[in-house]
Scaffold this motif. Structure first.
Motif, PDB file in Angstrom:
ATOM      1  N   VAL A 184       0.779  -1.131   0.022  1.00 34.40           N
ATOM      2  CA  VAL A 184      -0.061   0.016   0.078  1.00 34.40           C
ATOM      3  C   VAL A 184       1.007   1.089  -0.334  1.00 34.40           C
ATOM      4  N   ILE A 185       1.775   1.374   0.767  1.00 31.90           N
ATOM      5  CA  ILE A 185       2.696   2.457   0.890  1.00 31.90           C
ATOM      6  C   ILE A 185       3.651   2.799  -0.003  1.00 31.90           C
ATOM      7  N   SER A 186       4.173   1.557  -0.698  1.00 28.83           N
ATOM      8  CA  SER A 186       4.977   1.772  -1.676  1.00 28.83           C
ATOM      9  C   SER A 186       4.034   2.268  -3.049  1.00 28.83           C
ATOM     10  N   THR A 187       2.970   1.781  -3.151  1.00 28.67           N
ATOM     11  CA  THR A 187       2.255   2.311  -4.472  1.00 28.67           C
ATOM     12  C   THR A 187       1.850   3.753  -4.093  1.00 28.67           C
ATOM     13  N   ILE A 188       1.657   4.252  -2.749  1.00 29.81           N
ATOM     14  CA  ILE A 188       0.999   5.585  -2.344  1.00 29.81           C
ATOM     15  C   ILE A 188       2.557   6.340  -2.738  1.00 29.81           C
ATOM     16  N   THR A 189       3.831   6.043  -2.456  1.00 25.91           N
ATOM     17  CA  THR A 189       4.908   6.661  -2.595  1.00 25.91           C
ATOM     18  C   THR A 189       5.140   7.020  -4.067  1.00 25.91           C
ATOM     19  N   VAL A 190       4.875   5.951  -4.907  1.00 22.99           N
ATOM     20  CA  VAL A 190       4.912   6.098  -6.383  1.00 22.99           C
ATOM     21  C   VAL A 190       3.990   7.234  -7.070  1.00 22.99           C
ATOM     22  N   ILE A 191       2.796   6.892  -6.547  1.00 21.17           N
ATOM     23  CA  ILE A 191       1.923   7.950  -6.974  1.00 21.17           C
ATOM     24  C   ILE A 191       2.343   9.454  -6.521  1.00 21.17           C
ATOM     25  N   HIS A 192       2.811   9.497  -5.282  1.00 20.02           N
ATOM     26  CA  HIS A 192       2.982  10.884  -4.724  1.00 20.02           C
ATOM     27  C   HIS A 192       4.407  11.519  -5.774  1.00 20.02           C
ATOM     28  N   ARG A 193       5.307  10.489  -6.042  1.00 23.30           N
ATOM     29  CA  ARG A 193       6.432  10.857  -6.751  1.00 23.30           C
ATOM     30  C   ARG A 193       5.932  11.371  -8.276  1.00 23.30           C
ATOM     31  N   ILE A 194       4.952  10.739  -8.565  1.00 25.26           N
ATOM     32  CA  ILE A 194       4.499  11.102  -9.955  1.00 25.26           C
ATOM     33  C   ILE A 194       4.002  12.474  -9.858  1.00 25.26           C
ATOM     34  N   ARG A 195       3.040  12.892  -8.821  1.00 20.38           N
ATOM     35  CA  ARG A 195       2.299  13.910  -8.716  1.00 20.38           C
ATOM     36  C   ARG A 195       3.487  15.028  -8.395  1.00 20.38           C
ATOM     37  N   PHE A 196       4.378  14.859  -7.615  1.00 20.13           N
ATOM     38  CA  PHE A 196       5.456  15.669  -7.549  1.00 20.13           C
ATOM     39  C   PHE A 196       6.074  16.241  -8.754  1.00 20.13           C
ATOM     40  N   THR A 197       6.586  15.065  -9.589  1.00 18.46           N
ATOM     41  CA  THR A 197       7.339  15.364 -10.619  1.00 18.46           C
ATOM     42  C   THR A 197       6.523  16.275 -11.688  1.00 18.46           C
ATOM     43  N   TYR A 198       5.189  15.718 -11.635  1.00 18.78           N
ATOM     44  CA  TYR A 198       4.287  16.472 -12.718  1.00 18.78           C
ATOM     45  C   TYR A 198       4.159  17.972 -12.245  1.00 18.78           C
ATOM     46  N   GLU A 199       4.097  18.477 -11.047  1.00 20.86           N
ATOM     47  CA  GLU A 199       4.108  19.723 -10.559  1.00 20.86           C
ATOM     48  C   GLU A 199       5.480  20.357 -10.906  1.00 20.86           C
ATOM     49  N   GLN A 200       6.236  19.595 -10.335  1.00 18.33           N
ATOM     50  CA  GLN A 200       7.728  20.574 -10.642  1.00 18.33           C
ATOM     51  C   GLN A 200       8.098  20.564 -12.004  1.00 18.33           C
ATOM     52  N   THR A 201       7.728  19.684 -13.081  1.00 18.56           N
ATOM     53  CA  THR A 201       8.128  19.981 -14.544  1.00 18.56           C
ATOM     54  C   THR A 201       7.065  20.797 -15.034  1.00 18.56           C
ATOM     55  N   THR A 202       5.726  20.883 -14.736  1.00 21.63           N
ATOM     56  CA  THR A 202       4.903  21.890 -15.253  1.00 21.63           C
ATOM     57  C   THR A 202       5.394  23.185 -14.743  1.00 21.63           C
ATOM     58  N   ALA A 203       5.871  23.501 -13.477  1.00 30.85           N
ATOM     59  CA  ALA A 203       6.392  24.767 -13.289  1.00 30.85           C
ATOM     60  C   ALA A 203       7.490  25.224 -14.056  1.00 30.85           C
ATOM     61  N   MET A 204       8.316  24.269 -14.198  1.00 28.50           N
ATOM     62  CA  MET A 204       9.739  24.718 -15.123  1.00 28.50           C
ATOM     63  C   MET A 204       9.067  24.939 -16.396  1.00 28.50           C
ATOM     64  N   GLN A 205       8.361  24.379 -17.100  1.00 24.24           N
ATOM     65  CA  GLN A 205       7.612  24.661 -18.450  1.00 24.24           C
ATOM     66  C   GLN A 205       7.073  25.939 -18.424  1.00 24.24           C
TER      67      GLN A 205
END
Length: 217
Positions: A184-205
């Motif tokens: 459960v927590i590993s899957t949540i961590t993966v989702i969290h990292r996908i979301r975090f990367t999306y936010e960071q890359t969107t801000a960069m663009q």
């Protein structure tokens, strides 16, 4: 100084002495990393060969062996720094071997549950195996795009500690809840990292699209 602080300092002193002793042997840090993998494979074999009502004994031994492997995980980088052998390849090699160590442990558990005809837990361990690899992959892939991605909780040290707890206390059925927590927590961590990367890359663009304020005449 509190007793917890004194205990922490004593552990640090002991670890420092171990590092200094190993450094004097002249052994390559990469060999320490590889030895850690071999020890983890031994733990996986113990998991895989467990059977019957006494399977918890093999789990207990596996948990103790993983603790031994953890010592090598803790000292390889420190020995590299103490001996001036820090290299880019060393960091890469350590990361690759860590993935093999993780997969080996979960493969051992998968073999145990398969031999015990517990199909549901075969699937659960497979999910844990995949999600643990994806936790590491999402960070590595994200950090090829953004400076840092440590979002989420279930890093490798947390996974290893949980597997050790599951092994040491399997007599009381600890491994099953450990696997649920990992899945459960590993899957949540993966989702969290996908979301975090999306936010960071969107801000960069968005930043790149903003006008510089300099207009052509």
């Amino acid at each position: 100084m509190s007793w917890t602080g004194a205990f922490g300092r004593a552990c640090w002193v002991l670890l420092h002495q171990i590092v200094q002793g190993i450094a004097k042997t002249g052994i390559s840090p990469n060999w320490l990393t590889f030895i850690g993998l071999i020890i983890n494979i031994l733990a996986a074999v113990l998991f895989g060969f467990a059977k019957g009502d006494d399977h918890w004994r093999m789990f207990l031994y596996a948990g103790l062996v993983i603790i031994g492997a953890g010592i090598f995980d803790m000292v390889d980088g420190r020995v590299a720094r103490a001996t001036g052998q820090v290299t880019i390849f060393g960091a890469f090699f350590d990361s690759v071997i860590d993935r093999y160590s993780d997969v080996a442990l979960f493969f051992g558990l998968l073999v145990y549950y398969a031999r015990a005809n517990r199909f549901f837990y075969v699937v659960l361990v497979a999910i844990v195996m995949v999600s643990s690899v994806m936790v590491s992959y999402t960070r590595a892939r994200a950090e090829s795009l953004i400076p840092q991605c440590k979002a989420g909780f279930m890093e490798r040290p947390e996974r290893i500690v949980l597997v050790i707890i599951g092994g040491l206390f399997e007599k009381w059925g600890a491994m099953a809840p450990v696997l649920w927590v990992l899945a459960v927590i590993s899957t949540i961590t993966v989702i969290h990292r996908i979301r975090f990367t999306y936010e960071q890359t969107t801000a960069m663009q968005d930043k790149l699209k903003k006008p510089t304020g300099i207009q052509a005449i």
